[in-house]
Design an enzyme around this catalytic site. Structure first.
Site, PDB file in Angstrom:
ATOM      1  N   GLY A  11       0.846  -1.193   0.000  1.00 53.34           N
ATOM      2  CA  GLY A  11       0.000   0.000   0.000  1.00 53.34           C
ATOM      3  C   GLY A  11       0.876   1.234   0.000  1.00 53.34           C
ATOM      4  CG  ASP A  12       0.897   3.707   2.419  1.00 59.17           C
ATOM      5  OD1 ASP A  12      -0.263   4.142   2.388  1.00 59.17           O
ATOM      6  OD2 ASP A  12       1.377   3.100   3.393  1.00 59.17           O
ATOM      7  N   GLY A  16      -3.131   6.896  -5.498  1.00 63.45           N
ATOM      8  CA  GLY A  16      -4.022   8.059  -5.545  1.00 63.45           C
ATOM      9  C   GLY A  16      -3.576   9.027  -6.626  1.00 63.45           C
ATOM     10  CB  ALA A  38      -5.474   2.801   3.296  1.00 70.44           C
ATOM     11  CG  HIS A  40      -5.950   6.448  -2.053  1.00 70.02           C
ATOM     12  ND1 HIS A  40      -5.839   5.653  -3.152  1.00 70.02           N
ATOM     13  CD2 HIS A  40      -6.397   5.653  -1.071  1.00 70.02           C
ATOM     14  CE1 HIS A  40      -6.193   4.432  -2.847  1.00 70.02           C
ATOM     15  NE2 HIS A  40      -6.548   4.404  -1.590  1.00 70.02           N
ATOM     16  CB  THR A  41      -1.219  11.637  -0.702  1.00 67.49           C
ATOM     17  OG1 THR A  41      -1.099  10.863   0.485  1.00 67.49           O
ATOM     18  CG2 THR A  41      -0.893  13.097  -0.425  1.00 67.49           C
ATOM     19  CB  THR A 303      -5.565   6.708   7.531  1.00 72.17           C
ATOM     20  OG1 THR A 303      -5.918   6.615   6.162  1.00 72.17           O
ATOM     21  CG2 THR A 303      -6.817   6.604   8.379  1.00 72.17           C
TER      22      THR A 303
HETATM   23  P1  GDP Z   1      -1.669   5.449  -2.096  1.00 69.42           P
HETATM   24  O1  GDP Z   1      -2.399   5.001  -0.885  1.00 69.42           O
HETATM   25  O2  GDP Z   1      -1.121   4.330  -2.906  1.00 69.42           O
HETATM   26  O3  GDP Z   1      -2.454   6.417  -2.912  1.00 69.42           O
HETATM   27  O4  GDP Z   1      -0.366   6.223  -1.595  1.00 69.42           O
HETATM   28  P2  GDP Z   1      -0.259   7.380  -0.472  1.00 69.42           P
HETATM   29  O5  GDP Z   1      -0.906   8.581  -0.957  1.00 69.42           O
HETATM   30  O6  GDP Z   1      -0.634   6.842   0.837  1.00 69.42           O
HETATM   31  O7  GDP Z   1       1.321   7.557  -0.407  1.00 69.42           O
HETATM   32  C1  GDP Z   1       2.077   7.953  -1.478  1.00 69.42           C
HETATM   33  C2  GDP Z   1       2.906   9.171  -1.061  1.00 69.42           C
HETATM   34  O8  GDP Z   1       3.825   9.461  -2.078  1.00 69.42           O
HETATM   35  C3  GDP Z   1       2.080  10.429  -0.906  1.00 69.42           C
HETATM   36  O9  GDP Z   1       2.681  11.233   0.054  1.00 69.42           O
HETATM   37  C4  GDP Z   1       2.184  11.062  -2.296  1.00 69.42           C
HETATM   38  O10 GDP Z   1       1.978  12.463  -2.301  1.00 69.42           O
HETATM   39  C5  GDP Z   1       3.588  10.752  -2.627  1.00 69.42           C
HETATM   40  N1  GDP Z   1       3.943  10.632  -4.036  1.00 69.42           N
HETATM   41  C6  GDP Z   1       3.297   9.977  -5.036  1.00 69.42           C
HETATM   42  N2  GDP Z   1       4.071   9.982  -6.139  1.00 69.42           N
HETATM   43  C7  GDP Z   1       5.211  10.642  -5.819  1.00 69.42           C
HETATM   44  C8  GDP Z   1       6.416  10.939  -6.518  1.00 69.42           C
HETATM   45  O11 GDP Z   1       6.614  10.586  -7.663  1.00 69.42           O
HETATM   46  N3  GDP Z   1       7.366  11.619  -5.832  1.00 69.42           N
HETATM   47  C9  GDP Z   1       7.221  12.010  -4.543  1.00 69.42           C
HETATM   48  N4  GDP Z   1       8.211  12.660  -3.954  1.00 69.42           N
HETATM   49  N5  GDP Z   1       6.111  11.717  -3.855  1.00 69.42           N
HETATM   50  C10 GDP Z   1       5.130  11.054  -4.484  1.00 69.42           C
END
Ligand code: GDP
Length: 426
Positions: A11-12, A16, A38, A40-41, A303
């Site tokens: 995950g993460d 998102g 969970a 999604h950012t 979260t």
């Molecule tokens: P999800 O649950 O799969 O959507 O992932 P999350 O949002 O929990 O975590 C992904 C993190 O990586 C978040 O803080 C995003 O803003 C960040 N993120 C996504 N793609 C990139 C990237 O290419 N570079 C950087 N530095 N951050 C990213």
């Protein structure tokens, strides 16, 4: 046609962001499993958002966002999240909630917390959002569907039966106060009015849309390692995190899923219990630094705010993770995060009982697995803002191509920053 965006790992992975980008060319985005456990950012023109239950297509007015029947619907969190994004200036999304989805009840959250307390140090690292009790009840057929909310007699009867069972547990196993049916019933009557405008027959809606050539995106939550069947049992979640489950949780025909985009980070991160096996983990100061620099604001749960464990890219786990998802393509995210490193390791094998393998083992063998690393040179240049793959530093491209050669799936997208426009297509 249907595309699924799912996680290859814990995950993460950045699903998102990828969903937010690809939703631009889609008509429908569907959450098909999991709940608000969970985040999604998403970073776009409206700001920075951590969506927990709303589908990531919520920022486009042309997209219908669906909470599929496979989702654990925390209706209060849904309406709060809707309010919070509209308060930040986002136009109200087109939202549809499946009448067949089940309601995550307040007692699921209580039970989750009580069980974690009972297990104490031996817990599974639950986010205490009620997910495990919710899905247990669903499969025990004691859950309450959204459609039940609009049938007073059936609702009262199903609630009464569920509460009878919960109260035995609450009183005798957990030694906690008993639940009151009338209070819960009153709460459900209030909730049903709040969600009424969104409730609909999503099965017919989606089937008609597909017949009319519409483009559907399935948005997965968590990743392959968290799947209760094929993940790291029992350190998993309680709903299927695999694209294949979209055929049930979103009710799209199995033959309609033409594309499975597996998202994976350029390093590993894992949130959950400290006892969970995490073979390529990076500890100490090096780990702290990667955690601080990771993601868009450090690797902390969207979260829970919990610090995520971080590690080197794990090609053994990711190859398996992509295989069980049926990946047709891979999006590699957070590549920019590694730009500070002199050298970068990739976990290319596990040593288990003296034997090296690149086949991801069954969970009980994972605790004995030691990582075997291949070290690659870093690129030591900021790669944010680069738009073309060919313009990435050579060592950076070598890193991407090395990973690709180890995971048996083509990397077609490379993400070099958290924002919408930081995506390089190969
Ligand atoms: P999800 O649950 O799969 O959507 O992932 P999350 O949002 O929990 O975590 C992904 C993190 O990586 C978040 O803080 C995003 O803003 C960040 N993120 C996504 N793609 C990139 C990237 O290419 N570079 C950087 N530095 N951050 C990213």
């Amino acid at each position: 046609m249907v595309k699924a965006i799912v996680g290859a790992n814990w995950g993460d992975e950045g699903k998102g962001k990828i969903t937010d980008v690809l939703a631009a060319q889609s008509d429908i985005v569907i959450r098909f499993q999991g709940g608000a456990n969970a985040g999604h950012t998403i970073i776009n023109d409206y700001g920075r958002f951590a969506l927990h239950i709303l589908p990531s297509g919520s920022f486009y007015s042309h997209v219908t966002n669906i909470i599929g029947n496979g989702v654990a619907l925390d209706a209060r969190k849904l309406v709060n999240e809707l309010k919070s994004i509209t308060d930040q200036g986002v136009p109200a999304p087109n939202l549809m909630v499946s009448e067949r989805a089940q309601i995550l009840m307040p007692y699921h959250i209580l039970q989750d917390a009580y069980e974690e307390e009972r297990l104490a140090g031996k817990s599974f690292g639950s986010t205490k959002s009620g997910i495990a009790p919710f899905y247990s009840d669903k499969y025990a057929k004691t859950g309450i569907q959204v459609c039940d909310l609009y049938d007073d007699e059936r609702l009262k009867e199903r609630l009464t039966r569920a509460v009878e069972m919960k109260n035995v547990l609450f009183e005798h196993l957990y030694h906690k106060p008993k639940l009151n049916v009338d209070e819960l019933y009153a709460e459900l009557l209030e909730l049903r009015e709040i969600i009424r405008p969104y409730v609909g027959d999503t099965v017919s809606f989606v089937h008609n849309a597909l017949k009319n050539g519409k483009k559907v995106l399935l948005e997965g939550q968590l990743g392959s390692m968290k799947d209760p069947e094929l993940g790291i049992c029992p350190m998993t979640t309680s709903s299927h995190t695999l694209a294949g489950f979209g055929t049930i949780g979103a009710c799209v025909p199995p033959t309609s899923i033409e594309d499975v985009i597996c998202v994976t980070k350029a390093y590993s991160s894992c949130v959950g219990s400290a006892t969970e096996p995490f073979v390529s983990e990076l500890l100490g100061e090096e780990g702290d630094e990667l955690r601080r620099r990771g993601g868009d604001k450090g690797e902390f749960g969207a979260t829970t705010g919990r610090p995520r464990r971080v590690g080197w890219f794990d090609a053994v786990a990711t190859k398996y993770g992509c295989a069980v998802q049926g990946a047709t393509q891979v999006a590699l995210t957070c590549l920019d995060v590694l730009s500070y490193m002199d050298e970068i390791k990739v976990c290319t094998g596990y040593l288990i009982d003296g034997e090296e393998t690149d086949v991801f083992p069954v969970p009980c063998k994972l605790n004995n697995a030691k990582p075997v690393f291949t070290t690659l040179p870093g690129w030591k240049t900021d790669i944010r803002g680069i738009k073309n793959y060919a313009d990435l530093p050579e060592n950076c491209r070598r890193y991407v191509e090395f990973i690709e050669s180890r995971i048996d799936a083509p990397i077609t997208m490379v993400s070099n920053g958290p924002g919408r426009d930081a995506l390089i297509y190969r």
